[in-house]
Design a protein around this motif. Structure first.
Motif, PDB file in Angstrom:
ATOM      1  N   GLY A   3       0.806  -1.209   0.000  1.00 38.29           N
ATOM      2  CA  GLY A   3       0.000   0.000   0.000  1.00 38.29           C
ATOM      3  C   GLY A   3       0.841   1.262   0.000  1.00 38.29           C
ATOM      4  O   GLY A   3       2.070   1.239   0.075  1.00 38.29           O
ATOM      5  N   ALA A   4       0.145   2.366  -0.099  1.00 38.92           N
ATOM      6  CA  ALA A   4       0.724   3.709  -0.009  1.00 38.92           C
ATOM      7  C   ALA A   4      -0.432   4.624   0.389  1.00 38.92           C
ATOM      8  O   ALA A   4      -1.575   4.188   0.493  1.00 38.92           O
ATOM      9  CB  ALA A   4       1.358   4.129  -1.332  1.00 38.92           C
ATOM     10  N   ALA A   5      -0.144   5.877   0.573  1.00 40.86           N
ATOM     11  CA  ALA A   5      -1.117   6.809   1.144  1.00 40.86           C
ATOM     12  C   ALA A   5      -2.393   6.949   0.316  1.00 40.86           C
ATOM     13  O   ALA A   5      -2.391   6.844  -0.909  1.00 40.86           O
ATOM     14  CB  ALA A   5      -0.473   8.180   1.306  1.00 40.86           C
ATOM     15  N   VAL A   6      -3.473   7.222   1.059  1.00 36.53           N
ATOM     16  CA  VAL A   6      -4.766   7.567   0.487  1.00 36.53           C
ATOM     17  C   VAL A   6      -4.982   9.057   0.779  1.00 36.53           C
ATOM     18  O   VAL A   6      -4.723   9.518   1.889  1.00 36.53           O
ATOM     19  CB  VAL A   6      -5.893   6.727   1.119  1.00 36.53           C
ATOM     20  CG1 VAL A   6      -7.270   7.215   0.684  1.00 36.53           C
ATOM     21  CG2 VAL A   6      -5.708   5.251   0.773  1.00 36.53           C
ATOM     22  N   SER A  13      -3.142   8.210  -3.569  1.00 33.05           N
ATOM     23  CA  SER A  13      -2.058   9.165  -3.817  1.00 33.05           C
ATOM     24  C   SER A  13      -1.386   8.791  -5.134  1.00 33.05           C
ATOM     25  O   SER A  13      -1.659   7.725  -5.704  1.00 33.05           O
ATOM     26  CB  SER A  13      -1.039   9.091  -2.682  1.00 33.05           C
ATOM     27  OG  SER A  13      -0.457   7.790  -2.646  1.00 33.05           O
ATOM     28  N   GLY A  14      -0.480   9.619  -5.605  1.00 29.10           N
ATOM     29  CA  GLY A  14       0.250   9.309  -6.828  1.00 29.10           C
ATOM     30  C   GLY A  14       1.000   7.990  -6.727  1.00 29.10           C
ATOM     31  O   GLY A  14       0.992   7.186  -7.662  1.00 29.10           O
ATOM     32  N   ALA A  15       1.632   7.763  -5.580  1.00 26.11           N
ATOM     33  CA  ALA A  15       2.377   6.507  -5.389  1.00 26.11           C
ATOM     34  C   ALA A  15       1.433   5.308  -5.429  1.00 26.11           C
ATOM     35  O   ALA A  15       1.723   4.298  -6.079  1.00 26.11           O
ATOM     36  CB  ALA A  15       3.145   6.544  -4.068  1.00 26.11           C
ATOM     37  N   LEU A  16       0.303   5.420  -4.743  1.00 18.73           N
ATOM     38  CA  LEU A  16      -0.640   4.303  -4.723  1.00 18.73           C
ATOM     39  C   LEU A  16      -1.257   4.088  -6.103  1.00 18.73           C
ATOM     40  O   LEU A  16      -1.421   2.948  -6.548  1.00 18.73           O
ATOM     41  CB  LEU A  16      -1.725   4.524  -3.667  1.00 18.73           C
ATOM     42  CG  LEU A  16      -2.669   3.345  -3.434  1.00 18.73           C
ATOM     43  CD1 LEU A  16      -1.902   2.079  -3.066  1.00 18.73           C
ATOM     44  CD2 LEU A  16      -3.681   3.682  -2.347  1.00 18.73           C
TER      45      LEU A  16
END
Length: 161
Positions: A3-6, A13-16
């Motif tokens: 996962g990565a940030a919401v 997020s861009g990463a997710l």
């Protein structure tokens, strides 16, 4: 899938979003694969895992989506994924995460018993050099830390007070 940030509005997020795009491509390449979606609720609801799963429902059947909404970091995700793999007879895995995160994610999967974990390399959107440098610097610190923490955790050791 790590996962990565919401975002505050519930969007990835861009990463997710990049990781979801990678998972989408991989799921389309292997229609029988299980997609282990990991990530707890961070600063914003819903959980990272549920955002991942919802974003993939159009290409991945519901029974192929496994949600881990408890893991809060790479170490916990690797442990949870390895436990799932062991309990369900899964021998091979693909670490679905950013390129800079691959070495640590795969190391931890290996430490927890997923010996056949390969990386899936992302095509990154253009990122400012400062952001890329920050990500690689964070990994340079996190990798040895998680190597020790993973070794400790994989022995089943528990810290008591």
């Amino acid at each position: 899938m790590f996962g990565a940030a919401v975002r505050a509005d519930g969007r990835p997020s861009g990463a997710l979003a990049g990781r979801i795009a990678l998972a989408r491509r991989l799921a389309l390449d292997d229609p029988s694969a299980i997609v282990f979606c990991s990530g707890a609720v961070g600063r914003a609801r819903p959980s990272e895992a549920s955002v991942i799963a919802e974003s993939l429902r159009d290409v991945v059947a519901g029974e192929r989506l496994v949600l881990d909404e408890v893991s809060r970091d790479t170490l916990q995700t690797a442990r949870a994924a390895a436990c799932y793999a062991k309990a369900n007879g899964v021998r091979r895995a693909v670490a679905c995460t950013d390129n800079w995160h691959q070495p640590r994610a795969r190391m931890l999967l290996w430490m927890f018993g997923v010996r056949e974990a390969r990386g899936a390399w992302m095509t990154h959107r253009a990122q400012p050099i400062r952001l890329r440098a920050r990500n690689y610097a964070r990994e340079a610190v996190a990798l040895p830390y998680d190597a020790v923490a993973g070794a400790w955790a994989s022995t089943g050791a528990r810290v008591t007070r």
